[in-house]
Design an enzyme around this catalytic site. Sequence first.
Site, PDB file in Angstrom:
ATOM      1  N   ASN A  97      12.041 -21.786  52.776  1.00 57.35           N
ATOM      2  CA  ASN A  97      10.989 -23.333  52.349  1.00 57.35           C
ATOM      3  C   ASN A  97      11.027 -24.910  52.263  1.00 57.35           C
ATOM      4  OD1 ASN A  97       8.509 -23.422  52.364  1.00 57.35           O
ATOM      5  ND2 ASN A  97       7.961 -22.415  50.016  1.00 57.35           N
ATOM      6  N   SER A 137       6.415 -20.047  34.858  1.00 52.40           N
ATOM      7  CA  SER A 137       5.079 -21.256  34.810  1.00 52.40           C
ATOM      8  C   SER A 137       4.116 -20.848  34.408  1.00 52.40           C
ATOM      9  CB  SER A 137       5.162 -20.653  36.485  1.00 52.40           C
ATOM     10  OG  SER A 137       3.203 -21.397  36.804  1.00 52.40           O
ATOM     11  N   TYR A 180       0.726 -14.610  42.638  1.00 51.00           N
ATOM     12  CA  TYR A 180       1.928 -15.384  42.747  1.00 51.00           C
ATOM     13  C   TYR A 180       2.429 -15.710  41.168  1.00 51.00           C
ATOM     14  CZ  TYR A 180       3.967 -20.050  41.052  1.00 51.00           C
ATOM     15  OH  TYR A 180       4.783 -20.463  39.803  1.00 51.00           O
ATOM     16  N   LYS A 225       5.411 -13.854  38.202  1.00 53.06           N
ATOM     17  CA  LYS A 225       6.439 -14.660  36.801  1.00 53.06           C
ATOM     18  C   LYS A 225       6.102 -14.244  36.374  1.00 53.06           C
ATOM     19  CE  LYS A 225       7.799 -18.017  40.014  1.00 53.06           C
ATOM     20  NZ  LYS A 225       8.971 -18.461  39.685  1.00 53.06           N
ATOM     21  N   TYR A 237       7.165 -24.031  34.006  1.00 52.05           N
ATOM     22  CA  TYR A 237       6.202 -25.331  33.900  1.00 52.05           C
ATOM     23  C   TYR A 237       5.243 -25.911  34.192  1.00 52.05           C
ATOM     24  CZ  TYR A 237      11.181 -24.763  36.995  1.00 52.05           C
ATOM     25  OH  TYR A 237      12.133 -24.075  37.069  1.00 52.05           O
ATOM     26  N   ASN A 269       1.954 -28.491  36.619  1.00 49.52           N
ATOM     27  CA  ASN A 269       2.667 -28.817  37.646  1.00 49.52           C
ATOM     28  C   ASN A 269       3.225 -30.059  37.733  1.00 49.52           C
ATOM     29  OD1 ASN A 269      -0.173 -27.495  36.488  1.00 49.52           O
ATOM     30  ND2 ASN A 269      -1.028 -28.142  39.143  1.00 49.52           N
ATOM     31  N   LEU A 301      -2.144 -30.689  45.164  1.00 51.38           N
ATOM     32  CA  LEU A 301      -3.153 -31.592  45.162  1.00 51.38           C
ATOM     33  C   LEU A 301      -1.979 -32.690  45.575  1.00 51.38           C
ATOM     34  CD1 LEU A 301      -5.392 -32.756  44.481  1.00 51.38           C
ATOM     35  CD2 LEU A 301      -4.607 -33.325  41.848  1.00 51.38           C
ATOM     36  N   PHE A 304     -11.110 -29.497  45.534  1.00 45.99           N
ATOM     37  CA  PHE A 304     -11.914 -27.857  44.921  1.00 45.99           C
ATOM     38  C   PHE A 304     -13.055 -27.726  43.514  1.00 45.99           C
ATOM     39  CE2 PHE A 304      -7.964 -26.663  47.098  1.00 45.99           C
ATOM     40  CZ  PHE A 304      -8.471 -27.222  48.391  1.00 45.99           C
ATOM     41  N   ARG A 315      -4.924 -30.327  34.831  1.00 45.85           N
ATOM     42  CA  ARG A 315      -3.952 -30.560  34.558  1.00 45.85           C
ATOM     43  C   ARG A 315      -2.756 -31.006  34.001  1.00 45.85           C
ATOM     44  NH1 ARG A 315      -6.531 -26.460  36.489  1.00 45.85           N
ATOM     45  NH2 ARG A 315      -6.195 -25.128  38.370  1.00 45.85           N
ATOM     46  N   GLY A 350      -8.882 -18.403  42.528  1.00 49.32           N
ATOM     47  CA  GLY A 350      -7.735 -18.310  41.774  1.00 49.32           C
ATOM     48  C   GLY A 350      -7.545 -19.479  40.050  1.00 49.32           C
TER      49      GLY A 350
HETATM   50  C1  UD1 Z   1       0.027 -23.677  40.031  1.00 48.43           C
HETATM   51  C2  UD1 Z   1       0.935 -23.612  38.278  1.00 48.43           C
HETATM   52  C3  UD1 Z   1       2.231 -24.327  39.040  1.00 48.43           C
HETATM   53  C4  UD1 Z   1       3.101 -23.842  39.587  1.00 48.43           C
HETATM   54  C5  UD1 Z   1       1.917 -24.048  41.334  1.00 48.43           C
HETATM   55  C6  UD1 Z   1       2.697 -23.791  41.617  1.00 48.43           C
HETATM   56  C7  UD1 Z   1      -1.525 -23.417  37.357  1.00 48.43           C
HETATM   57  C8  UD1 Z   1      -2.054 -23.904  36.027  1.00 48.43           C
HETATM   58  N1  UD1 Z   1      -0.397 -23.919  37.579  1.00 48.43           N
HETATM   59  O1  UD1 Z   1      -0.394 -24.694  39.763  1.00 48.43           O
HETATM   60  O2  UD1 Z   1       2.522 -23.998  37.067  1.00 48.43           O
HETATM   61  O3  UD1 Z   1       4.088 -25.031  39.381  1.00 48.43           O
HETATM   62  O4  UD1 Z   1       0.853 -23.588  40.717  1.00 48.43           O
HETATM   63  O5  UD1 Z   1       2.253 -24.499  43.432  1.00 48.43           O
HETATM   64  O6  UD1 Z   1      -1.818 -21.618  36.807  1.00 48.43           O
HETATM   65  N2  UD1 Z   1      -6.096 -28.796  44.560  1.00 48.43           N
HETATM   66  C9  UD1 Z   1      -7.669 -29.222  45.087  1.00 48.43           C
HETATM   67  N3  UD1 Z   1      -7.567 -30.240  46.150  1.00 48.43           N
HETATM   68  C10 UD1 Z   1      -6.454 -29.949  46.940  1.00 48.43           C
HETATM   69  C11 UD1 Z   1      -5.191 -29.185  46.457  1.00 48.43           C
HETATM   70  C12 UD1 Z   1      -5.073 -28.947  45.234  1.00 48.43           C
HETATM   71  O7  UD1 Z   1      -8.088 -29.829  44.336  1.00 48.43           O
HETATM   72  O8  UD1 Z   1      -5.868 -29.689  48.829  1.00 48.43           O
HETATM   73  C13 UD1 Z   1      -6.561 -29.210  42.935  1.00 48.43           C
HETATM   74  C14 UD1 Z   1      -6.243 -27.120  42.477  1.00 48.43           C
HETATM   75  O9  UD1 Z   1      -8.078 -26.594  43.209  1.00 48.43           O
HETATM   76  C15 UD1 Z   1      -6.170 -27.647  41.467  1.00 48.43           C
HETATM   77  C16 UD1 Z   1      -5.301 -29.236  40.824  1.00 48.43           C
HETATM   78  O10 UD1 Z   1      -5.521 -29.240  42.409  1.00 48.43           O
HETATM   79  O11 UD1 Z   1      -7.342 -27.197  40.272  1.00 48.43           O
HETATM   80  C17 UD1 Z   1      -3.882 -28.645  40.875  1.00 48.43           C
HETATM   81  O12 UD1 Z   1      -3.665 -27.496  42.078  1.00 48.43           O
HETATM   82  P1  UD1 Z   1      -2.225 -27.313  43.036  1.00 48.43           P
HETATM   83  O13 UD1 Z   1      -1.522 -28.344  42.918  1.00 48.43           O
HETATM   84  O14 UD1 Z   1      -2.083 -26.205  44.053  1.00 48.43           O
HETATM   85  O15 UD1 Z   1      -1.131 -26.624  41.625  1.00 48.43           O
HETATM   86  P2  UD1 Z   1      -2.004 -25.463  40.862  1.00 48.43           P
HETATM   87  O16 UD1 Z   1      -2.642 -24.582  40.989  1.00 48.43           O
HETATM   88  O17 UD1 Z   1      -2.439 -25.825  39.263  1.00 48.43           O
END
Ligand code: UD1
Length: 349
Positions: free
Chosen positions: A45, A134, A160, A164, A188, A190, A211, A229, A242, A307
Site C-alpha cells: 500500500n 484513530s 476498519y 482500531k 489520529y 484526519n 477527501l 457525499f 472533520r 459508515g
Molecule cells: C476516517 C477516520 C480517520 C482515518 C481515516 C482513514 C473518522 C471520523 N475518521 O476518515 O481517522 O484516518 O478514516 O482512511 O472516522 N468525502 C467526499 N468525497 C470523497 C471522499 C471523501 O465527500 O471523494 C468525504 C467523506 O464522506 C467524509 C470526508 O470527506 O465526510 C472525509 O473523508 P475521508 O477523507 O475518507 O476520511 P474519514 O472517513 O473521515
Amino acid sequence: MLPLKAMGKQQYILVTGGAGYIGSHTVVELKAAGFIPVIADDFRNANRIVLNGLTELINEEPLLHEVDVCNSTDMRELFEKYPFVGVIHFAAYKAVGESVLDPLKYYHNNIQGLVNVLDLALEFSVLNVVFSSSCTVYGEPEGVKVVNEDSPKSKPNSPYGNTKAIGEQILADVFKSNPELKIMNLRYFNPVGAHPSALIGEFPIGKPNNLLPFVTQTGIGKQQELTVFGNDYPTIDGTCVRDYIHVVDLAKAHVKAINFLSSKEDGVIEAVNVGTGNGTSILEVINIFEEVAGKSLNWKFGPRRPGDVIEIYADASKANRLLEWQAEYTISDAVEHAWKWEQTIVDYE
Ligand code: UD1
C-alpha cells in the site's frame, strides 16, 4: 524529559509501514530527532517512489526491510538484527469503504500484524510501543462534537474502525499481563497534506478513498469530478465536518510519544488525540483548495457515504499537556502542501 538521543546510544526504532503516508513522514522526523528508523514495509500500500524523496530528506538511504508484518518469521529476523528501543506500528489497511466490503482483509492484516509485533516486542523486551489508532474509536459523538480521550465511545462505524478499537483493547489486555510495557495509542483525526518540500506525500493506489487526495487529483485532472457525499447533514453547511491534521505535525507527535514513553521508569498505557481542535466542512475544504490553487474545482453533490461520521473534532489538550505537542500547520498549509505534491507526481499513476 530526557530524549533518547541525548542518552548517547544508537536508538533504533522499528517503523512498520514506514514507507507509507504517515510512516514516511515519521521516518523523517525520527531521523531529525537523532533516532535510527528501521522500516518494515512490503509496499502493498506504498509506492517505491517515496524512497527517493526519503533518501533526499534524511541524507542517506533509509534502512528498509521488505517484510509483511503478518509474517512472524521474517519479522523475527528484524528483531534479531536490531536492538530496537521502540516500535511504531503503522502497517495496516485504512479504507473505510473497502473494509465494509471485505472485512476479513482488515481483520487479518490489521489484527494479526499487531499481534505479531506485540509478540516479538515482548520476547525481545522492546518496551516502548506506539500504536496508530484513530478517532474512529469514538464512533459518532453524541451531543458535543469535540471529543477528549475520556469521551464515551460508541461502536465504530466500519470494520476498519473496529480493527482500531480492537487493537486498543488488545493493547490494554497485553498491558495488564505485562505492566512493564509502555504503550501509547495515538488517535489520529484526519491526516492530510504532504511534506512542505514536496519530496514525500501521499500516494493513493488506485482511486483515492480520502477527501484531499481526491480533491487534488480532480484539480490536476486525474479525476474528472469530486463527489461530495451528502449535503443534508445537521452541520454548518450540510456536509460532514472533520479535524484535518497536517501529516508533518502528526509525524512529530510520534517522536514526542516515543520520547515520553522512554522517559518513564514504569509501565504506562495512554491514549492521546492528535488533531488541531478545529472542524472543517467538506465545502470549506473545497473553498480552501480553490483559493490555494487559484482555480475552480469540478464537483457535485452525491448521496451520503455509508459508515460516515457526521461531525467530529479533537480536544487535543492532553497531547499538549503530556507530550508538549500542538499542531503548527493550518488546514490551508496542508492543502497548499498537498497541491504542491500533486503537481510533482503528476506523471505517476
Ligand atoms: C476516517 C477516520 C480517520 C482515518 C481515516 C482513514 C473518522 C471520523 N475518521 O476518515 O481517522 O484516518 O478514516 O482512511 O472516522 N468525502 C467526499 N468525497 C470523497 C471522499 C471523501 O465527500 O471523494 C468525504 C467523506 O464522506 C467524509 C470526508 O470527506 O465526510 C472525509 O473523508 P475521508 O477523507 O475518507 O476520511 P474519514 O472517513 O473521515
